[in-house]
Design a protein around this motif. Sequence first.
Motif, PDB file in Angstrom:
ATOM      1  N   LYS A 103       0.836  -1.201   0.000  1.00 39.02           N
ATOM      2  CA  LYS A 103       0.000   0.000   0.000  1.00 39.02           C
ATOM      3  C   LYS A 103       0.867   1.246   0.000  1.00 39.02           C
ATOM      4  CE  LYS A 103      -3.411  -2.218   2.977  1.00 39.02           C
ATOM      5  NZ  LYS A 103      -3.986  -2.185   4.333  1.00 39.02           N
ATOM      6  N   ALA A 104       0.484   2.203  -0.817  1.00 37.11           N
ATOM      7  CA  ALA A 104       1.158   3.494  -0.837  1.00 37.11           C
ATOM      8  C   ALA A 104       0.381   4.465   0.035  1.00 37.11           C
ATOM      9  CB  ALA A 104       1.255   4.018  -2.267  1.00 37.11           C
ATOM     10  N   GLU A 105       1.052   5.418   0.567  1.00 38.52           N
ATOM     11  CA  GLU A 105       0.435   6.386   1.478  1.00 38.52           C
ATOM     12  C   GLU A 105      -0.697   7.154   0.812  1.00 38.52           C
ATOM     13  OE1 GLU A 105      -0.426   8.121   4.963  1.00 38.52           O
ATOM     14  OE2 GLU A 105       1.087   6.569   4.689  1.00 38.52           O
ATOM     15  N   GLN A 106      -0.569   7.457  -0.483  1.00 39.27           N
ATOM     16  CA  GLN A 106      -1.587   8.273  -1.138  1.00 39.27           C
ATOM     17  C   GLN A 106      -2.942   7.579  -1.197  1.00 39.27           C
ATOM     18  OE1 GLN A 106       0.644   8.334  -4.963  1.00 39.27           O
ATOM     19  NE2 GLN A 106      -1.380   8.189  -5.856  1.00 39.27           N
ATOM     20  N   LEU A 107      -2.986   6.234  -1.196  1.00 32.26           N
ATOM     21  CA  LEU A 107      -4.268   5.541  -1.196  1.00 32.26           C
ATOM     22  C   LEU A 107      -5.003   5.812   0.109  1.00 32.26           C
ATOM     23  CD1 LEU A 107      -6.291   3.578  -2.491  1.00 32.26           C
ATOM     24  CD2 LEU A 107      -5.058   1.725  -1.370  1.00 32.26           C
ATOM     25  N   ARG A 108      -4.299   5.841   1.193  1.00 35.20           N
ATOM     26  CA  ARG A 108      -4.910   6.079   2.502  1.00 35.20           C
ATOM     27  C   ARG A 108      -5.484   7.486   2.607  1.00 35.20           C
ATOM     28  NH1 ARG A 108       0.195   3.444   5.585  1.00 35.20           N
ATOM     29  NH2 ARG A 108      -0.050   1.393   4.708  1.00 35.20           N
ATOM     30  N   GLN A 109      -4.926   8.406   1.804  1.00 33.85           N
ATOM     31  CA  GLN A 109      -5.370   9.794   1.870  1.00 33.85           C
ATOM     32  C   GLN A 109      -6.364  10.161   0.773  1.00 33.85           C
ATOM     33  OE1 GLN A 109      -1.725  12.009   1.757  1.00 33.85           O
ATOM     34  NE2 GLN A 109      -1.092  11.368   3.802  1.00 33.85           N
ATOM     35  N   ALA A 110      -6.622   9.254  -0.141  1.00 32.77           N
ATOM     36  CA  ALA A 110      -7.514   9.548  -1.262  1.00 32.77           C
ATOM     37  C   ALA A 110      -8.975   9.530  -0.830  1.00 32.77           C
ATOM     38  CB  ALA A 110      -7.290   8.534  -2.385  1.00 32.77           C
ATOM     39  N   ASP A 111      -9.822  10.222  -1.584  1.00 34.83           N
ATOM     40  CA  ASP A 111     -11.254  10.222  -1.280  1.00 34.83           C
ATOM     41  C   ASP A 111     -11.850   8.862  -1.641  1.00 34.83           C
ATOM     42  OD1 ASP A 111     -12.770  10.495  -4.082  1.00 34.83           O
ATOM     43  OD2 ASP A 111     -10.963  11.739  -4.152  1.00 34.83           O
ATOM     44  N   LEU A 112     -13.008   8.566  -1.068  1.00 37.77           N
ATOM     45  CA  LEU A 112     -13.630   7.250  -1.232  1.00 37.77           C
ATOM     46  C   LEU A 112     -13.956   6.923  -2.687  1.00 37.77           C
ATOM     47  CD1 LEU A 112     -15.993   7.111   1.881  1.00 37.77           C
ATOM     48  CD2 LEU A 112     -13.802   5.954   1.539  1.00 37.77           C
ATOM     49  N   GLU A 113     -14.379   7.904  -3.449  1.00 38.69           N
ATOM     50  CA  GLU A 113     -14.719   7.654  -4.855  1.00 38.69           C
ATOM     51  C   GLU A 113     -13.476   7.254  -5.649  1.00 38.69           C
ATOM     52  OE1 GLU A 113     -16.503  10.030  -8.694  1.00 38.69           O
ATOM     53  OE2 GLU A 113     -17.140  10.657  -6.697  1.00 38.69           O
ATOM     54  N   THR A 114     -12.373   7.931  -5.405  1.00 39.59           N
ATOM     55  CA  THR A 114     -11.126   7.602  -6.087  1.00 39.59           C
ATOM     56  C   THR A 114     -10.657   6.205  -5.708  1.00 39.59           C
ATOM     57  OG1 THR A 114     -10.472   9.929  -6.157  1.00 39.59           O
ATOM     58  CG2 THR A 114      -8.716   8.303  -6.414  1.00 39.59           C
ATOM     59  N   VAL A 115     -10.724   5.892  -4.422  1.00 36.01           N
ATOM     60  CA  VAL A 115     -10.322   4.567  -3.938  1.00 36.01           C
ATOM     61  C   VAL A 115     -11.181   3.484  -4.582  1.00 36.01           C
ATOM     62  CG1 VAL A 115     -10.220   3.059  -1.907  1.00 36.01           C
ATOM     63  CG2 VAL A 115      -9.363   5.395  -1.761  1.00 36.01           C
ATOM     64  N   ALA A 116     -12.490   3.704  -4.660  1.00 35.11           N
ATOM     65  CA  ALA A 116     -13.405   2.722  -5.258  1.00 35.11           C
ATOM     66  C   ALA A 116     -13.090   2.513  -6.739  1.00 35.11           C
ATOM     67  CB  ALA A 116     -14.853   3.170  -5.073  1.00 35.11           C
ATOM     68  N   THR A 117     -12.788   3.584  -7.454  1.00 35.89           N
ATOM     69  CA  THR A 117     -12.460   3.484  -8.873  1.00 35.89           C
ATOM     70  C   THR A 117     -11.169   2.702  -9.081  1.00 35.89           C
ATOM     71  OG1 THR A 117     -13.571   5.573  -9.333  1.00 35.89           O
ATOM     72  CG2 THR A 117     -11.974   4.821 -10.970  1.00 35.89           C
TER      73      THR A 117
END
Length: 135
Positions: free
Chosen positions: A45-59
Amino acid sequence: MTKHGFLLLALVLSFSAAPVAAQSGKAVRSAAAGGNTQYLVLLKKAEQLRQADLETVATIRAGHVAHLQQLTQQGRLTLAGRCPGADSALGGMYILRAASYEEARRLTETDPAVQAGSLTMEIYPWEKQDLGKRP
């Protein structure tokens, strides 16, 4: 768990997964002509995934799952799974069949989660051993 622990776990899981493929009636051949070389891919896991919004993470996750499904349909993916836990740096791992390390790297780099930078990859070649055959 150490890298060697993951390699051992992947080897055990690979043997336990083999009968399932045989029972389904689907013959899956190695992409490497006649070879048993496969590749253990660790996805961190990269740090930016943890900080991304839910829609971006879902996509990103939907694209990642679609990529794994495509590899499965091509007969390249032996098994895959995630490594749950909010504190875990390891997001998941899979065993990939490819003709070479370069091909395994290319196939992994096309994963939308890797392209987005939300997962980083480590690839380790290994040869599947048939423990049932004794000299």
